[in-house]
Enzyme design. Structure first.
Site, mmCIF file in Angstrom:
data_model
loop_
_atom_site.group_PDB
_atom_site.id
_atom_site.type_symbol
_atom_site.label_atom_id
_atom_site.label_comp_id
_atom_site.label_asym_id
_atom_site.label_seq_id
_atom_site.Cartn_x
_atom_site.Cartn_y
_atom_site.Cartn_z
ATOM 1 N N ASP A 26 -37.052 37.103 31.169
ATOM 2 C CA ASP A 26 -36.106 37.305 30.053
ATOM 3 C C ASP A 26 -36.717 37.273 28.649
ATOM 4 O OD1 ASP A 26 -34.390 37.271 32.193
ATOM 5 O OD2 ASP A 26 -33.240 35.522 31.540
ATOM 6 N N LYS A 126 -30.456 41.194 35.785
ATOM 7 C CA LYS A 126 -29.600 40.171 36.367
ATOM 8 C C LYS A 126 -28.460 39.828 35.417
ATOM 9 C CE LYS A 126 -32.729 36.467 34.752
ATOM 10 N NZ LYS A 126 -31.832 35.604 33.995
ATOM 11 N N CYS A 159 -33.041 29.731 32.792
ATOM 12 C CA CYS A 159 -33.335 30.845 33.700
ATOM 13 C C CYS A 159 -34.645 30.657 34.467
ATOM 14 C CB CYS A 159 -33.339 32.157 32.933
ATOM 15 S SG CYS A 159 -31.685 32.616 32.342
#
Length: 228
Positions: A26, A126, A159
């Site tokens: 990310d 995601k 995450c």
């Protein structure tokens, strides 16, 4: 092997390039920019930006050793049909209604330009903290014969850690790279790194980027081939 805590990685001494992937979680504009989601939540994105040179060095070392690089991106459909009522409530509470923040249609969804994404890198999109939930991440790993994962990215406590924990439960061998992960909350970051090492490595092992790069260099110069 890679020098790590509480044991050198991997535990069985068999570090094989073809079975290993560097996971880059990310590193998107929405989390690293001063106008994105993270900043709008009141966090300082500068600790996240600070890891970018380290992650770039790791990516270069991984490619040179023939290790696959896999990026993840978090965001929702433009029509928000995949957003739960709770996430919609949080979005409204954060003042994000009417913006394209955390939407795949927005510019903030893209990986920051400081991170080199090669054409043969894999990208997994995601909607959840874990890269495994509602994605083809595990299928991709199994199809590529990948059994060993090295984690970098943001945020360490959300995450990165959620994906790490699920990877361990799926019997992947996991290494978290301490100075290649970051969070806007210093205490949460430090706690998340510490939790990796408890109970003799319940969530795998912990190493710094220097040890990882040194370990990868011992695999030799074998540039990663484009894989299907």
């Amino acid at each position: 092997m890679i020098k790590a805590t509480p044991f050198d990685f991997p535990f069985d001494g068999r570090l094989v390039a073809e079975n290993t992937a560097l996971i880059v979680i990310d590193l998107q504009q929405d989390f690293l920019s001063t106008t994105g989601y993270f900043a709008r939540q009141g966090y300082d994105p500068s600790p996240l930006r600070a890891i970018l040179p380290t992650v770039s060095r790791l990516i270069a070392a991984a490619r040179k050793a023939g290790v696959r690089v896999i990026h993840t991106r978090q965001g929702y459909r433009a029509d928000m049909a995949d957003m739960t009522p709770y996430e919609k409530w949080r979005r409204k509470r954060s003042g994000l209604d009417g913006t394209d923040i955390l939407l795949r249609s927005g510019t903030g969804f893209q990986i920051v330009p400081e991170i080199d994404v090669a054409p043969h890198d894999i990208i997994v999109d995601k909607t959840c903290n874990s890269a495994f939930i509602y994605t083809d991440f595990e299928l991709v790993l199994r199809a590529q014969g990948i059994t060993h994962l090295m984690f970098s990215g943001c945020t360490t406590d959300v995450c990165v850690h959620t994906t790490l924990r699920e990877a361990c439960d799926r019997n992947f061998q996991c290494l978290t790279i301490s100075d290649a992960c970051a969070s806007g909350d210093k205490q949460a970051h430090e706690a998340a790194l510490h939790m990796v090492t408890v109970e003799d490595g319940v969530f795998g092992a912990l190493a710094d980027s220097g040890a990882v790069i040194e370990g990868l260099s011992r695999l030799g110069d074998r540039p990663e081939a484009t894989k299907g």
